[in-house]
Motif scaffolding. Structure first.
Motif, PDB file in Angstrom:
ATOM      1  N   GLY A   5       7.328 -15.853 -19.678  1.00 21.15           N
ATOM      2  CA  GLY A   5       6.108 -15.461 -20.367  1.00 21.15           C
ATOM      3  C   GLY A   5       6.314 -14.924 -21.759  1.00 21.15           C
ATOM      4  O   GLY A   5       5.344 -14.535 -22.422  1.00 21.15           O
ATOM      5  N   GLU A   6       7.559 -14.901 -22.232  1.00 19.97           N
ATOM      6  CA  GLU A   6       7.834 -14.340 -23.550  1.00 19.97           C
ATOM      7  C   GLU A   6       8.623 -15.294 -24.447  1.00 19.97           C
ATOM      8  O   GLU A   6       8.143 -15.681 -25.511  1.00 19.97           O
ATOM      9  N   ASP A  52       9.301 -18.885 -28.954  1.00 24.56           N
ATOM     10  CA  ASP A  52       8.288 -17.949 -28.458  1.00 24.56           C
ATOM     11  C   ASP A  52       7.316 -18.698 -27.546  1.00 24.56           C
ATOM     12  O   ASP A  52       6.517 -19.508 -28.002  1.00 24.56           O
ATOM     13  N   ARG A  54       4.848 -17.422 -25.982  1.00 24.32           N
ATOM     14  CA  ARG A  54       3.481 -16.906 -26.089  1.00 24.32           C
ATOM     15  C   ARG A  54       2.711 -17.669 -27.151  1.00 24.32           C
ATOM     16  O   ARG A  54       1.503 -17.864 -27.037  1.00 24.32           O
ATOM     17  N   GLN A  55       3.405 -18.104 -28.204  1.00 23.18           N
ATOM     18  CA  GLN A  55       2.771 -18.894 -29.259  1.00 23.18           C
ATOM     19  C   GLN A  55       2.822 -20.387 -28.934  1.00 23.18           C
ATOM     20  O   GLN A  55       1.900 -21.128 -29.271  1.00 23.18           O
ATOM     21  N   LEU A  57       2.889 -22.416 -25.827  1.00 19.77           N
ATOM     22  CA  LEU A  57       2.746 -22.233 -24.385  1.00 19.77           C
ATOM     23  C   LEU A  57       3.567 -23.247 -23.608  1.00 19.77           C
ATOM     24  O   LEU A  57       3.421 -24.452 -23.768  1.00 19.77           O
ATOM     25  N   ILE A 153      -0.363 -12.531 -16.220  1.00 20.54           N
ATOM     26  CA  ILE A 153       0.447 -13.312 -17.160  1.00 20.54           C
ATOM     27  C   ILE A 153       0.026 -14.776 -17.181  1.00 20.54           C
ATOM     28  O   ILE A 153       0.276 -15.499 -18.149  1.00 20.54           O
TER      29      ILE A 153
END
Length: 369
Positions: A5-6, A52, A54-55, A57, A153
């Motif tokens: 998730g990160e 990343d 999160r940016q 996906l 999440i």
């Protein structure tokens, strides 16, 4: 290595003494058929890249493949071997039980907890097989989280207690260790497994299904459905608070109470369709919707009658609504408007006629002497 998730950290080392003009990292998310390309730098033959998630996906539980493509100083292009990882949730230490293609993972509780979950999955698959064929040619992974907060999440509404990732064959559910855990297992696990089996029958076009059908069939697979389904359904019916089925095609409400009512309606409506047309008709209806038919006409194509007429029959036969009364209630606003359009000019006309009679009517008799 990665933090779920990160981020994912990619590290590469070039062993041959070559001059690199340009380099890029190509990352492929199999579940979404999505490719990410990122420029990278090699310093002294080594590259460290933080991707990343999160940016950019990456779908949870997907297989992620990657390779490096290097353009050398002479213009030639070299591609590395391809590598892969399963992007599983590594925030927890998982215990595991399996039976054939069905794997259950949990993070809190003893072996009995895991065995009960596996039993619920197998019972759910038997119930699903009465609705659609069960396909276990690929594994099914069921991840059981201790609280609903652990599911945040994955996105979605705060009230969601489960989610399916059909492309990866994964179902996630939140089940707390309490007196209701077995009941919750028998409700949540079969529900999410139904989503996986529907996908295996329909493929990526399952995304075109109306929400009421997708969720309604999933509730039919529940071994222990919520007793509150019937309560909220009857209450909404008695208070004229039902949500029109057409409004449940694209999405369900975000408000928890209205969302629960939507699930209750979807379950009752799909139960009516199954009992009226048979279980195979539900899969046939789903296949028609995957062909791009809209919500109203898909029912017409598959079942020979429109969604609105099916809804009227369901209300009458399952909830005791008067069909003509329902039609009248639906048309009442239009009838009132029509009445205003007709009677206001009529009243104005009568008023004008009376005024004309008063101004130009016969003279009163006057005695003359």
């Amino acid at each position: 290595v990665y933090q779920f998730g990160e981020q994912i950290a990619f590290v590469a080392q070039v062993t041959a003494p070559v001059q690199i003009q340009q380099a890029k990292l190509v990352i492929f998310d199999e579940s979404q058929s999505l490719t990410h390309v990122q420029a990278v730098d090699f310093v002294n033959g080594r590259s460290e890249t933080i991707f990343d998630t999160r940016q950019n996906l990456i779908q949870p539980f997907a297989v992620v493949r990657w390779y490096y493509e290097l353009t050398l100083s002479d213009g030639s292009v070299v591609q590395s071997d391809s590598y892969a990882l399963h992007y599983d949730d590594n925030r927890f230490t998982w215990q595991k039980l399996e039976a054939g293609s069905v794997h259950v993972m949990w993070t809190q509780g003893d072996v009995t907890f895991g065995q009960n979950a596996l039993n619920a999955a197998q019972a759910g698959l038997q119930a699903i097989n009465n609705l659609v064929p069960v396909d276990l040619t690929q594994p099914i992974d069921i991840f059981i989280y201790p609280t609903q907060n652990n599911l945040a999440i994955f996105g979605g509404a705060a009230w969601e207690a489960g989610r399916a990732f059909p492309e990866s064959g994964v179902a996630v559910v939140a089940i707390e260790q309490d007196a209701n855990q077995s009941v919750n297992m028998e409700r949540l696990i079969p529900h999410e497994l139904m989503h996986l089996m529907f996908y295996r029958q329909l493929g990526t076009s399952a995304a075109n299904l109306p929400n009421w059908l997708n969720e309604g069939v999933a509730t039919l697979a529940e071994i222990n459905p919520s007793a509150d389904y019937g309560i909220v359904l009857q209450d909404a019916s008695a208070n004229n608070g039902l949500i029109p089925m057409l409004n449940l095609c694209a999405s369900f409400p975000t408000d928890p109470a209205q969302a629960f009512l939507a699930y209750a309606e979807a379950r009752s409506f799909t139960t009516y369709l199954r009992d009226t047309y048979g279980a195979p008709a539900l899969l046939n209806l789903a296949k028609v919707y995957t062909q791009g038919m809209d919500c109203e006409n898909g029912a017409q194509r598959a079942l020979g009658t429109s969604l609105s007429r099916l809804e009227s029959s369901w209300l009458e036969k399952s909830l005791g609504h008067n069909a003509l009364g329902a039609v009248f209630r639906n048309l009442l606003p239009y009838l009132v408007l029509l009445g205003l359009l007709i009677f206001i000019p009529l009243i104005l006309g009568l008023s004008a006629s009376r005024q004309k009679v008063d101004n130009h009517g016969p003279e009163k008799y006057v005695n003359k002497r």
